[in-house]
Design an enzyme around this catalytic site. Structure first.
Site, PDB file in Angstrom:
ATOM      1  CB  CYS A 296     -12.815 -24.901  10.421  1.00  0.00           C
ATOM      2  SG  CYS A 296     -11.259 -24.120   9.988  1.00  0.00           S
TER       3      CYS A 296
ATOM      4  CB  CYS B 149     -10.637 -26.249  13.446  1.00  0.00           C
ATOM      5  SG  CYS B 149     -11.368 -24.616  13.682  1.00  0.00           S
TER       6      CYS B 149
ATOM      7  CG  ASP C  32      -1.915   1.160   1.114  1.00  0.00           C
ATOM      8  OD1 ASP C  32      -2.279   1.503  -0.020  1.00  0.00           O
ATOM      9  OD2 ASP C  32      -2.284   1.738   2.149  1.00  0.00           O
TER      10      ASP C  32
ATOM     11  CB  CYS D 214      -7.629 -24.092  10.034  1.00  0.00           C
ATOM     12  SG  CYS D 214      -8.117 -23.685  11.723  1.00  0.00           S
TER      13      CYS D 214
ATOM     14  CG  ASP E  58      -6.301  -5.001   1.852  1.00  0.00           C
ATOM     15  OD1 ASP E  58      -6.980  -4.330   1.056  1.00  0.00           O
ATOM     16  OD2 ASP E  58      -5.855  -4.535   2.915  1.00  0.00           O
TER      17      ASP E  58
ATOM     18  CG  HIS F  50     -10.406 -20.361  12.793  1.00  0.00           C
ATOM     19  ND1 HIS F  50     -10.978 -21.555  12.402  1.00  0.00           N
ATOM     20  CD2 HIS F  50     -11.422 -19.456  12.845  1.00  0.00           C
ATOM     21  CE1 HIS F  50     -12.284 -21.381  12.237  1.00  0.00           C
ATOM     22  NE2 HIS F  50     -12.573 -20.120  12.491  1.00  0.00           N
TER      23      HIS F  50
END
Length: 370
Positions: free
Chosen positions: A304, A309, A93, A306, A266, A335
């Site tokens: 989930c 999880c 940015d 991930c 983003d 997560h």
RNA sequence: GGAGGAAUAGCGAAGUGGUCAAACGCGGCAGACUGUAAAUCUGUUCCUUAGGGUUCCAUAGUUCAAAUCUAUGUUCCUCCA
């Protein structure tokens, strides 16, 4: 190496698109969510963890890296990729958001923006040329034009002037850009005003940037207003260039804005919310600090896949967060970013299936329970 | 055995006649967060049927009025024997 975007598919019912980004021998699919790593790190996560959950492009921030460690140090390291050990694509940015978050209105002039360095009180002056020069030293793959992110609400008169200034800044920034592999994106502003958005988009497109952003959203406006701002912008953008909606990451907003023609997003939300103890789930956002999770030995989200999880319970993560243990922030960051990446996976499937509206409606039922 | 000192809300700690249901910090309970000055910030935290009610170790006093002054007791701490 140069990042390349290819548009692959456009939905017939909505403005949704599918595409690919190729970079460094790898292909990434759009629409995509990009985690934010302002200070050359996605807070609490390693590059390996980001790759594990499927992150593609990540962000870094020109203003903050200019202050510390300084763009020359990053350049001496080789570039941002080498400095932070991330070999995926990096977008920087321009410092435009800091015009919104750090500068006062009176600090903004045609020439540039005056900042008070929050680290030592120095007065700093950032210009569009300077921003591009810093980004070139950082060696990001996508550079952003220096823009004014206008607060909401703002008067028509103010936004009108600001749009001209941002267009000027875009031209000035482009004029100092070297011929290299770095892409440079232009930014559409114009607040909530349709004709200003149109004008901003048309003029910025004339300057022929490598891609285009929609800016000035996610500054406190309500959702219908945000969606309008996006619609008023994307409809004037060329179809074959990447479209980036800046600062948007609320799950429903990802869906709604893909439907309005956005390719990449983003947002700091997944990582900041994580550090503050929140997790996205299929059934809405939860606050893991709530006492009802004290003895909840189930994962954050049953659906989930991930790392957090698969291996940890709400009760344990709550314990970590309430004790300010960094591992808790890390698990929730993994997560939450994974959640948004998997949401984008689903979105791509539904764009392909042509049932984005149905998907949106079902998502709202699941997430908000209505 | 002797001499000092201290007891305040879940904890720590201000307050030393009225403006005190009692500062502040921690802990607890909630909330906010959008191109990150954010592991930050905000609210709330004696009970309550929201009218009030009951509090500052205990009891008895002084006073129009006591967390605050007096007496006695209890407990704790420090020093001396």
């Amino acid at each position: 190496m140069k990042l390349k975007f290819e548009l692959k598919y456009t939905d017939k019912l909505t403005a949704s698109r599918l595409g690919t980004i190729t970079y460094n021998g790898k292909t990434y699919e759009t629409p995509m969510f990009m985690p934010v790593g302002t200070n050359a790190t996605v807070k609490t996560l390693s590059p390996e963890e980001l790759k594990e959950i499927g992150s593609g492009i990540i962000l870094a921030n020109t203003y903050h890296l200019w202050l510390r460690p300084g763009e020359d140090i990053v350049a001496h390291a080789g570039n941002l990729h080498k400095f932070m050990n991330y070999d995926g694509p990096i977008l920087t940015d321009s410092g435009g958001y800091q015009v919104f978050s750090l500068a006062k209105q009176k600090d903004i002039t045609e020439e540039g923006v005056k900042f008070k360095n929050h680290l030592n009180g120095d007065t700093l002056f950032l210009t569009p040329e300077k921003s591009i020069e810093i980004q070139q030293k950082l060696g990001s793959d996508i550079m952003m034009s220096f823009d004014e992110c206008v607060k909401w609400p703002s008067t028509y008169e103010y936004v009108e002037k600001s749009v001209e200034r941002t267009l000027n800044w875009a031209k000035r920034g482009k004029s100092v850009k070297k011929e290299n592999d770095q892409l440079l994106f232009g930014i559409v502003q114009g607040g909530e005003y349709e004709d200003l958005r149109k004008h901003s988009a048309e003029e910025i497109v004339k300057m022929d940037f490598d891609g285009y952003s929609v800016g000035g959203t996610s500054v406190g406006e309500d959702k219908p207003t945000m969606y309008k701002m996006v619609e008023y912008s994307t409809k004037y953008l060329p179809i074959d260039k990447l479209r980036y909606l800046m600062g948007v990451g609320d799950p429903i907003d990802l869906i709604e804005n893909v439907m309005r023609g956005i390719d990449i997003f983003d947002c700091v939300s997944p990582t900041r919310l994580a550090r503050h103890g929140h997790a996205y789930t299929k059934h809405g956002k939860i606050n893991i600090k709530n006492s009802k999770y004290k003895e909840d030995f189930t994962p954050l989200d049953e659906t989930c896949n991930c790392y957090a999880c698969k291996s940890y319970t709400k009760a344990y993560i709550r314990h970590l967060i309430t004790n300010d243990e960094t591992f808790g922030a890390r698990l929730l960051s993994i997560h939450n970013i994974n959640y948004l990446h998997r949401l984008m996976d689903e979105i791509r499937i539904h764009v392909k299936n042509g049932d984005m509206k149905e998907f949106r409606d079902q998502f709202i039922k699941d997430y908000y329970g209505k």
